[in-house]
Design a protein around this motif. Structure first.
Motif, short mmCIF file in Angstrom:
data_model
loop_
_atom_site.label_atom_id
_atom_site.label_comp_id
_atom_site.label_asym_id
_atom_site.label_seq_id
_atom_site.Cartn_x
_atom_site.Cartn_y
_atom_site.Cartn_z
N LYS A 8 31.81 26.15 46.99
CA LYS A 8 32.25 27.07 46.04
C LYS A 8 32.79 28.23 46.35
O LYS A 8 33.49 28.95 45.39
N LYS A 9 33.03 28.67 47.56
CA LYS A 9 33.49 30.03 47.83
C LYS A 9 34.77 29.82 48.44
O LYS A 9 34.84 28.60 49.38
N LYS A 45 37.75 25.29 46.69
CA LYS A 45 36.73 24.33 46.22
C LYS A 45 36.75 23.00 47.04
O LYS A 45 37.90 22.58 47.15
N SER A 56 27.18 30.58 53.42
CA SER A 56 27.73 31.16 52.32
C SER A 56 28.63 30.28 51.64
O SER A 56 29.56 29.99 52.21
N GLY A 57 28.26 30.02 50.11
CA GLY A 57 29.45 29.19 49.26
C GLY A 57 29.19 27.91 49.44
O GLY A 57 29.60 26.90 48.66
#
Length: 136
Positions: free
Chosen positions: A69-70, A73, A50-51
Motif C-alpha cells: 500500500k506504500k 500498489k 513498512s507498507g
C-alpha cells in the motif's frame, strides 16, 4: 536471455519466480527449514516491512497473500512448499497496479527485497533444485 524475455521484462506490470526462470535470481529458492516454520518466518519478515499488509494466510495451500500500500500498489502471492523434510521451496509472484505499460522494474525489485530478507532469516540452500531433488 533472448529478445522475447527482454521485451517481456521491460513491458511488464508483474513478475514471478519459477523453477526454470532464465535469470538465476528469480528462480525458486530453497531453504533448510520445515514448512510451518518457514510460513512463520515469512509472515514476520512481511509484517516488519513498512507498507506491506498480510491479507490472507492459507497454511493448507502454503500461500501468503500480501498487499503493498506504500508507494506503488501491488498484490503479492508467496507460495511455500515443503519438498522433503528440511527442504522448503519459496516462490513469489507480484502484480503491480499501474496505468502505464510497465511498472519499470518495481515488481522485480519487490521479489529481490523479499528474497534478500528471507535469505537472512532462513538457511538458504540453493535455487532451482528440482532436478537435484527428483533425479530421473
Amino acid at each position: 536471455m533472448g529478445m522475447k524475455e527482454t521485451l517481456k521484462k521491460i513491458f511488464s506490470t508483474s513478475a514471478e519466480t519459477g523453477e526454470k526462470h532464465p535469470e538465476e535470481k528469480y528462480r525458486t529458492r530453497y531453504y533448510k527449514i520445515m514448512k510451518d516454520k518457514a510460513m512463520q518466518e515469512i509472515q514476520t519478515v512481511i509484517n516488519n516491512k513498512s507498507g506491506y499488509d498480510v491479507t490472507s494466510v492459507s497454511e493448507d495451500h502454503g500461500e501468503i497473500i500480501v498487499n503493498l500500500k506504500k508507494g506503488k500498489k501491488a498484490f503479492v502471492v508467496i507460495t511455500v512448499i515443503m519438498v522433503r523434510p528440511y527442504r522448503t521451496a519459496v516462490d513469489v509472484s507480484v502484480s503491480t497496479e499501474t496505468v502505464f505499460f510497465s511498472d519499470f522494474g518495481f515488481s522485480r525489485k519487490v521479489i529481490e527485497d523479499i528474497y534478500n530478507e528471507l535469505d537472512q532469516k532462513m538457511t538458504f540452500v540453493g535455487t532451482g533444485l528440482s532436478d537435484e531433488l527428483n533425479p530421473m
